[in-house]
Scaffold this active site. Structure first.
Site: not given
Lengths: 163, 564
Positions: A75, A77
């Site tokens: 996801f 980051f």
């Protein structure tokens, strides 16, 4: 169409070696089962993926005597899990997906090179033959923090407890 | 009337009375002018990227690395190439078909040009205001503003209208010249635009039917795998759209410059037709490492991808054959004596010759990338970026420099002075050196694992990532050399356009003649419906089943994201 003799020789050698090359790729793929990562397994909505198994509990699971499964989400980051510990020489099955945009899962200097597309699960099997701390990172642009998206795979030698 | 004078290197530089008619001249010049302006901006963006990625500079907060990267890709890969190529093709179509464009082609050319320029400005604006930091591949579910997608759609549709202009001109010529074989240049231009329109139709479908409604908020979700597949249906043909105009120059114009002949009229046509067939049903080799596509279809497209080796080998033979005959005509002896007789001192030849040499290496890298299994060692690493900087940014762009150095003075009716010619050679050397440093190093550091499209990062000081940094410095040096070469080119273009001495007898527009003993091309080669039909058929075979699968088994789709 007329073709000069030398050109015909040149083309025959070229096309001949091309055919041999493609046959070798085909044997590696369909005879020996060496394919790039791939899976047709579907997932649910990428935003709710962490409610349902297996992605409700990402982590490393032992599935056999010398076999492990890595369940991973990516996801913006980051990844879950960000640190993976597996023994040397074990078969590692990766099952990974994305919760938002397209990400990558890439371990430099190995063939672990996966695209994580939201809505799909990417699967790949790999065996580490060198102990140590391997870097993994996102190699598909995913936003301003893309270059920070990373984790570690720690491959330990079960015979040598000091690692 | 043509007379020749001793020219650059060992080649003759013929002067001629030919000049384009005013409306054609203007149309082509506007294409080149805008293309060069875009080239300038795009390369500046590239320079700052190489410096930032090496950790040598910090960008101001208003301007992100990925924003520059998007600008670099969109401006150079999409805008510069498309507009330069269309300008060059129009020039050759006009030159080889009665020396002028038919009025309808001019009108279509202008409409296409204006649409492409407006579209480019819209897309660039969206990037500059940071509403479209999605890179030039704009992978969903990264969502740009509608302005960006509308801009790209205008660019593509504009290029179709320009293509229609080429078809119109070609159709009109053939009607007036029943039974004659068409000029090779014009034939190739038609083939390129057929390839381009077929492929870009599918990116237009992606943009217009998937991304625009989703970006406007009319639909909530987008099918990511389908959008990527539609993009790559177009994306690999795009690289042949860049390459084939360089091939046109190598096949048609260069034989004249080296004082040789085009070996065959049929085989070059066959080559281009094979490119139409084998450049489209191959996009999956960009998606080998992603889920949602069955392995069988990936492998099938790998086979079709490799089929382009056939027209590439035909081209290699043909070009070297032309060079050898030209060299022997000039008295070359022995097996390789002709190598010494080529006009290396002539910038019109030198830049594209360097391009050809580099292309051999670039092509080999492409085989690695498309090899079903081997791709996993380099997919999405800097190897990939190195590959298309060796093919597009070296081979194609060097050829475009070689074209520009004579095409601009032909259009501006000025002299190509020996000084400009020398500068052209120096410029090509600096560009080639910069590109070899940049793309060669990208190949190496990619093999060592450095990812592409990534801002400066030491990845938590991991030793593997730290090992990449010295290579980044070399790439930045390459970037600096390329910027110098670009500035030199901008100066040359300006000089040849506005400053060089005026003349009535401009440098010749070189069009090669076909070898006397060559056979007339069989009629089937010019029956376009057959080739378009085959191209569609191959695409259906390669894509129909996997796309139906994607639609039938699609996940719920993705919401839009703007993570920048």
């Amino acid at each position: 169409m007329d073709m000069p003799r030398y050109e015909r020789i040149w083309m025959n050698i070229g096309i001949g070696s091309l055919i041999i090359f493609l046959i070798i790729l085909g044997i590696l793929a369909f005879g020996m089962g060496i394919h790039p990562p791939d899976s047709l397994e579907q997932t649910a909505n990428p935003e709710t993926i962490d409610i349902y198994p297996p992605f409700d509990q990402p982590g490393v699971y032992q599935t056999g005597p010398n076999e492990y499964e890595v369940i991973m989400t990516s996801f913006i980051f980051s990844y879950e899990p960000r640190e993976i510990r597996v023994p040397l020489g074990a078969k590692i099955h990766f099952k990974a997906t994305s919760k938002d945009v397209v990400h990558g899962l890439y371990v430099p200097n190995t063939n672990i090179n996966l695209m994580l597309v939201p809505g799909h699960v990417t699967e790949y099997t790999y065996t580490f033959d060198e102990p140590g701390e391997h870097l993994f990172l996102c190699h598909e642009y995913c936003g301003t923090g893309h270059q920070l998206m990373q984790g570690r795979i720690i491959v330990y030698d079960p015979e040598n407890t000091s690692t | 009337m043509v007379n020749t004078k001793r020219g650059f290197g060992s080649s003759l530089v013929p002067l001629s009375d030919f000049s384009f008619e005013e409306p054609d001249r203007k149309l082509i010049l506007y294409h080149l002018g805008f293309a060069f302006f875009v080239l300038f901006l795009g390369i500046l963006a590239g320079l700052f990227q190489t410096l930032q990625r090496a950790g040598l500079i910090t960008l101001p907060v208003q301007l992100g690395y990925y924003q520059l990267l998007t600008a670099h890709g969109v401006l150079l890969a999409l805008v510069f190439t498309t507009i330069f190529i269309i300008g060059f093709l129009y020039s050759g179509v006009a030159k080889t078909m009665d020396g002028r464009l038919v009025p309808a082609a001019r009108v279509l050319g202008w409409i296409g040009y204006i649409m492409m320029v407006i579209g480019s400005i819209m897309a660039t604006y969206a990037i500059l205001v940071n509403e479209a930091t999605v890179l030039y591949t704009f992978y969903a579910p990264l969502k740009a503003s509608p302005t960006f997608y509308f801009g790209l759609a205008l660019l593509v549709v504009g290029s179709w209208i320009s293509g229609a202009g080429i078809f119109t001109n070609y159709g009109s010529w053939r009607k007036r010249n029943k039974g004659k074989e068409s000029p090779l240049f014009a034939f190739m231009a038609v083939a390129i635009m057929i390839l381009w329109i077929h492929a870009s139709l599918f990116v237009a479908i992606e943009v217009v039917f998937q991304l625009i409604p989703w970006s406007l908020g009319l639909v909530e979700r987008v099918d990511v795998t389908l959008s990527r597949t539609l993009f790559w249906y177009f994306g690999h043909a795009l690289v042949y759209f860049w390459l084939l105009p360089a091939y046109v120059y190598w096949y048609v114009n260069i034989p004249k410059i080296v004082g040789g002949k085009i070996l065959s009229s049929a085989l070059p046509r066959l080559t281009f037709l094979l490119f139409i067939l084998f450049s489209i049903p191959v996009g999956f080799h960009h998606q080998l490492n992603e889920p949602g596509i069955e392995s069988f279809w990936k492998y099938l497209q790998v086979v079709l991808t490799m089929a382009v080796i056939v027209p590439s080998l035909l081209t290699a033979f043909s070009l070297i054959g032309t060079f050898e005959l030209a060299g022997r005509e000039k008295g070359a002896k022995g097996l390789f004596g002709w190598v010494k007789k080529l006009p290396y001192g002539d910038a019109r030849f030198f830049a594209p010759f360097v391009a050809m040499v580099i292309f051999i290496v670039g092509g080999a890298g492409g085989v690695v990338l498309a090899s079903y299994q081997m791709n996993s060692t380099v997919h999405n690493t800097w190897f990939v970026t190195g590959h298309f900087h060796m093919t597009l940014a070296s081979s194609v762009v060097l050829t475009f420099f070689g074209i520009s150095i004579w095409l601009i003075p032909v259009l501006s009716k000025r002299k190509l002075t020996p000084f400009m010619n020398r500068l052209g050679i120096i410029q090509a050397i600096i560009w080639a050196a910069g590109m070899v440093l940049l793309s060669g190093t990208m190949h190496i550091v990619g093999l060592l694992g450095a990812p592409r499209r990534s801002s400066f990062s030491t990845y938590g000081d991991h030793e593997v990532a730290l090992g990449w940094i010295p290579y980044y410095y070399v790439i930045a040096v390459g970037g600096a050399l390329l910027t110098i070469a670009m500035l030199l080119f901008v100066y040359m273009a300006f000089h040849l356009m506005f400053i060089a001495p005026r003349t009535d007898r401009v440098i010749e527009y070189p069009i090669g003649e076909v070898y006397e003993k060559a056979q007339r091309p069989p009629k089937i080669l010019e029956r376009w419906s057959v080739w378009v039909g085959l191209s569609i058929l191959l695409s259906i075979i390669a894509y129909a089943v996997p796309i139906i699968d994607m639609i039938q088994h699609s996940p719920p789709g993705s919401l839009p994201y703007e993570p920048w």
